[in-house]
Design an enzyme around this catalytic site. Structure first.
Site, short mmCIF file in Angstrom:
data_model
loop_
_atom_site.label_atom_id
_atom_site.label_comp_id
_atom_site.label_asym_id
_atom_site.label_seq_id
_atom_site.Cartn_x
_atom_site.Cartn_y
_atom_site.Cartn_z
N ARG A 74 15.48 -82.06 99.26
CA ARG A 74 14.72 -80.93 98.91
C ARG A 74 15.14 -79.34 99.79
NH1 ARG A 74 11.45 -83.44 95.38
NH2 ARG A 74 10.40 -85.39 95.77
N GLY A 104 15.42 -83.47 87.93
CA GLY A 104 14.28 -83.17 87.21
C GLY A 104 14.50 -81.71 86.86
N ASP A 152 10.01 -90.20 85.78
CA ASP A 152 8.60 -89.79 85.09
C ASP A 152 8.67 -89.64 83.59
OD1 ASP A 152 7.77 -89.54 87.76
OD2 ASP A 152 8.11 -87.48 87.98
N MET A 194 2.84 -94.01 89.43
CA MET A 194 3.69 -92.55 89.67
C MET A 194 3.69 -91.95 88.19
SD MET A 194 6.79 -92.80 92.53
CE MET A 194 6.54 -92.66 94.25
N GLY A 195 4.23 -90.62 88.14
CA GLY A 195 4.33 -89.94 87.06
C GLY A 195 4.34 -88.48 87.12
N ARG A 196 3.67 -88.27 88.20
CA ARG A 196 3.40 -86.80 88.62
C ARG A 196 2.45 -86.11 87.50
NH1 ARG A 196 6.68 -83.43 92.45
NH2 ARG A 196 8.16 -84.80 92.35
N LYS A 278 -10.07 -104.74 93.73
CA LYS A 278 -8.75 -104.32 94.61
C LYS A 278 -8.27 -103.18 94.12
CE LYS A 278 -9.53 -107.70 97.42
NZ LYS A 278 -10.06 -107.79 99.06
N HIS A 284 6.71 -96.26 96.06
CA HIS A 284 8.24 -96.00 96.06
C HIS A 284 8.84 -97.21 95.45
CE1 HIS A 284 6.96 -92.24 97.83
NE2 HIS A 284 8.12 -91.72 97.37
N VAL A 285 8.17 -98.24 95.50
CA VAL A 285 8.80 -99.68 94.76
C VAL A 285 9.21 -99.23 93.26
CG1 VAL A 285 7.92 -101.72 96.21
CG2 VAL A 285 6.81 -100.93 94.12
O1 F6P Z 1 9.33 -87.20 90.20
C1 F6P Z 1 9.19 -88.48 90.68
C2 F6P Z 1 8.23 -89.02 91.58
O2 F6P Z 1 8.46 -90.37 92.08
C3 F6P Z 1 6.90 -88.70 91.00
O3 F6P Z 1 6.44 -89.91 90.22
C4 F6P Z 1 6.18 -88.69 92.52
O4 F6P Z 1 4.91 -88.09 92.01
C5 F6P Z 1 6.63 -88.08 93.14
O5 F6P Z 1 8.19 -88.22 92.73
C6 F6P Z 1 6.63 -88.49 94.67
O6 F6P Z 1 7.79 -87.72 95.47
P1 F6P Z 1 8.13 -87.96 96.89
O7 F6P Z 1 9.12 -89.26 96.93
O8 F6P Z 1 8.78 -86.89 97.89
O9 F6P Z 1 6.84 -88.68 97.55
#
Ligand code: F6P
Length: 366
Positions: A74, A104, A152, A194-196, A278, A284-285
């Site tokens: 970034r 993206g 995503d 995930m998926g933002r 639970k 991140h996997v």
């Molecule tokens: O855009 C991909 C993504 O993995 C999203 O699903 C998630 O919200 C974001 O990136 C996580 O980003 P970072 O790896 O910077 O925490």
């Protein structure tokens, strides 16, 4: 000889290496020199060793590698015009005037802005005495082509983004594991994925694993009421003999007051129902690991088309995004796609969920 650069930007996604490999090899096949920009936009800014010429053998074996081997970052510097001017100088120094960006919507928007500013940046570099007018003459225009690399699947105008099916596969595999232990203990699990701002991963994973309930941003749950509905559905499944419950929560899930629905809140409702519950946050996997076949061929076909698009573009051609529509690789105007993608967020904010879904599905025909 025509010089093309390829880079990955934003969050990595499985299949990015296949895309870079395809651009490198198709570029060489069509008689170009191909450069890889290492570390995303940071590499454009710093130039030097981060702009490396690639040979055919440099990308050997990349189809089965996860992440992005040329790195991503970034980069705040590229958000400033000063940074983009430095990036233009570095590209011209190498004789590069075409860039394939795999990332993206944010990364692709940055790329299109860079293209639109390019002629004035070049003019400034001449006025500053960095280059002579003769030196920059062949580089008065920059060509940009976008490939969407994101797990995503949140880009309008294309059916799938590079990496989305790999992440989906991983989620399903993990939910299967969770289901096995959940059934053993007769437990409920809340799985956050995930998926933002996009619910695609959650929705598809929920369907593919037979989840009891799915929370996604595009179908906001009624505030203060969803708990009762969730409990009713999970109880009904228990009554039919189900030994476990799985609830998938998209990280961007919202209620209709646009407040986030958290895994903790979902767990509280299930505990209230008397279920041993639970939470598993997959994290991140979902993004790491090797690409599934779908993402490998998608990235390969799109990488080849990206090179063809560069060779066919004129200065007037709007920057294309290489997409896929009904199994055909297509080109759509990059900024149209970005605009539609942004309007999905606006539709969600105004609680027009049907519009949000239809905007995400909007297709372009060339
Ligand atoms: O855009 C991909 C993504 O993995 C999203 O699903 C998630 O919200 C974001 O990136 C996580 O980003 P970072 O790896 O910077 O925490």
């Amino acid at each position: 000889k025509r010089k093309i650069a390829v880079m990955t930007s934003g969050g990595d996604s499985p299949g990015m290496n296949s895309a870079v490999r395809a651009v490198v090899r198709a570029g060489i096949y069509y008689g170009c020199d191909v450069y890889a920009v290492y570390e995303g936009y940071e590499g454009l800014l710093q130039g030097g060793d981060l702009l490396r010429k690639m040979e055919w053998q440099d990308v050997r074996g990349w189809l089965s590698e996860g992440g992005t081997l040329i790195g991503t970052a970034r980069c705040m510097g590229f958000k400033e015009r000063k940074g983009r001017k430095q990036a233009a100088a570095n590209l011209i120094t190498q004789g590069i005037d075409a860039l394939v960006v795999c990332g993206g919507d944010g990364s692709l928007t940055g790329a299109d802005l860079f293209r639109s500013e390019w002629p004035s940046l070049v003019e400034e570099l001449v006025n500053d005495g960095v280059f002579t007018a003769e030196r920059v003459e062949p580089y008065r225009n920059l060509k940009i082509v976008g490939l969407v690399g994101s797990i995503d699947n949140d880009m309008s105008g294309t059916d799938s983004t590079i990496g989305a099916y790999s992440a989906l596969e991983r989620i399903c595999e993990m939910v299967d594991y969770i289901d096995a232990t959940a059934k053993s203990h007769s437990r409920a699990f809340v799985v956050e994925v995930m998926g933002r701002h996009c619910g695609w991963l959650a929705l598809m994973a929920g369907i593919a694993t037979g989840a009891d309930y799915i929370f996604i941003p595009e179908r906001a749950a009624p505030a203060g009421e969803w708990q009762a509905e969730l409990k009713k559905v999970c109880q009904a499944h228990r009554d039919k003999g189900r030994r476990n419950n799985t609830v998938i929560v998209a990280e961007g899930a919202l209620d209709n007051n646009l407040k986030s629905i958290t895994a903790e809140e979902v767990k509280d409702a299930l505990v209230d129902l008397g279920l041993d519950t639970k939470i598993t946050t997959l994290g991140h996997v979902q993004r790491g690991g090797t690409a599934v076949a779908h993402d490998r061929w998608l990235a390969t076909l799109q990488g080849v088309d990206a090179v063809k698009a560069i060779l066919e573009m004129t200065p007037e051609t709007p920057s294309p995004l290489i997409g896929i529509l009904e199994n055909k690789i297509i080109r759509v105007p990059l900024m149209e796609s970005v605009k539609l993608t942004k309007s999905v967020a606006t539709a969600i904010e105004s609680q027009d969920f049907d519009k949000a879904i239809s905007l995400r599905d909007t297709e372009f025909i060339e």
